[in-house]
Design a protein around this motif. Structure first.
Motif, PDB file in Angstrom:
ATOM      1  N   TRP A   1       0.934  -1.130   0.042  1.00  0.00           N
ATOM      2  CA  TRP A   1       0.025   0.122  -0.007  1.00  0.00           C
ATOM      3  C   TRP A   1       0.839   1.443  -0.198  1.00  0.00           C
ATOM      4  N   SER A   2       0.359   2.304  -0.771  1.00  0.00           N
ATOM      5  CA  SER A   2       1.109   3.526  -0.773  1.00  0.00           C
ATOM      6  C   SER A   2       0.671   4.331   0.646  1.00  0.00           C
ATOM      7  N   TRP A   3       1.443   5.259   0.951  1.00  0.00           N
ATOM      8  CA  TRP A   3       1.372   6.213   2.193  1.00  0.00           C
ATOM      9  C   TRP A   3       0.005   6.749   1.809  1.00  0.00           C
ATOM     10  N   HIS A   4      -0.547   7.125   0.565  1.00  0.00           N
ATOM     11  CA  HIS A   4      -1.650   8.012   0.305  1.00  0.00           C
ATOM     12  C   HIS A   4      -2.875   6.855   0.644  1.00  0.00           C
TER      13      HIS A   4
ATOM     14  N   GLY B   1      -8.029   8.816   7.766  1.00  0.00           N
ATOM     15  CA  GLY B   1      -8.609   9.968   7.813  1.00  0.00           C
ATOM     16  C   GLY B   1      -7.492  11.108   8.067  1.00  0.00           C
ATOM     17  N   VAL B   2      -6.313  10.952   7.669  1.00  0.00           N
ATOM     18  CA  VAL B   2      -5.324  11.945   7.825  1.00  0.00           C
ATOM     19  C   VAL B   2      -4.598  12.232   6.567  1.00  0.00           C
ATOM     20  N   SER B   3      -3.740  13.178   6.552  1.00  0.00           N
ATOM     21  CA  SER B   3      -3.120  13.269   5.312  1.00  0.00           C
ATOM     22  C   SER B   3      -1.720  12.332   5.128  1.00  0.00           C
ATOM     23  N   ARG B   4      -1.379  12.420   3.765  1.00  0.00           N
ATOM     24  CA  ARG B   4      -0.397  11.369   3.512  1.00  0.00           C
ATOM     25  C   ARG B   4       1.081  11.848   4.182  1.00  0.00           C
ATOM     26  N   GLN B   5       1.119  13.195   4.305  1.00  0.00           N
ATOM     27  CA  GLN B   5       2.261  13.632   4.874  1.00  0.00           C
ATOM     28  C   GLN B   5       2.470  13.252   6.558  1.00  0.00           C
ATOM     29  N   ALA B   6       1.432  13.344   7.211  1.00  0.00           N
ATOM     30  CA  ALA B   6       1.130  12.976   8.405  1.00  0.00           C
ATOM     31  C   ALA B   6       1.486  11.549   8.878  1.00  0.00           C
ATOM     32  N   VAL B   7       0.836  10.672   7.960  1.00  0.00           N
ATOM     33  CA  VAL B   7       1.147   9.034   7.995  1.00  0.00           C
ATOM     34  C   VAL B   7       2.517   8.610   7.737  1.00  0.00           C
ATOM     35  N   HIS B   8       3.147   9.365   6.687  1.00  0.00           N
ATOM     36  CA  HIS B   8       4.319   9.054   6.404  1.00  0.00           C
ATOM     37  C   HIS B   8       5.314   9.614   7.493  1.00  0.00           C
ATOM     38  N   LYS B   9       5.154  10.874   7.830  1.00  0.00           N
ATOM     39  CA  LYS B   9       5.800  11.504   9.061  1.00  0.00           C
ATOM     40  C   LYS B   9       6.216  10.651  10.190  1.00  0.00           C
ATOM     41  N   LYS B  10       4.738   9.950  10.600  1.00  0.00           N
ATOM     42  CA  LYS B  10       4.705   8.971  11.650  1.00  0.00           C
ATOM     43  C   LYS B  10       5.425   7.818  11.539  1.00  0.00           C
TER      44      LYS B  10
END
Length: 75
Positions: free
Chosen positions: A46-49, A56-65
């Protein structure tokens, strides 16, 4: 009663010390489950997107975490 059911019941307690401890325990459980499922998703390509949409968050938020744990590849 299962531990999770007991925590859910305790979270609705009129005693704040019981309720707040239960809320904290449920938050910790939710965090562990989220990390487990993000790992499952990344392991299945799966992609970060895609993960972000489900959470229910941004791609950037999940990627950063999670990028440091599960790799930076993906979208």
């Amino acid at each position: 009663m299962s531990e999770t059911k007991q925590l859910a019941a305790d979270a609705g307690s009129s005693d704040p010390s019981v309720g707040l401890r239960a809320v904290r325990a449920l938050r910790d459980l939710a965090d562990r489950l989220e990390e487990l499922q993000v790992g499952n998703a990344r392991g299945q390509g799966w992609s970060w997107h895609e993960i972000a949409v489900c959470l229910g968050v941004s791609r950037q938020a999940v990627h950063k975490k999670y990028a440091r744990i599960f790799g930076k590849g993906g979208d």
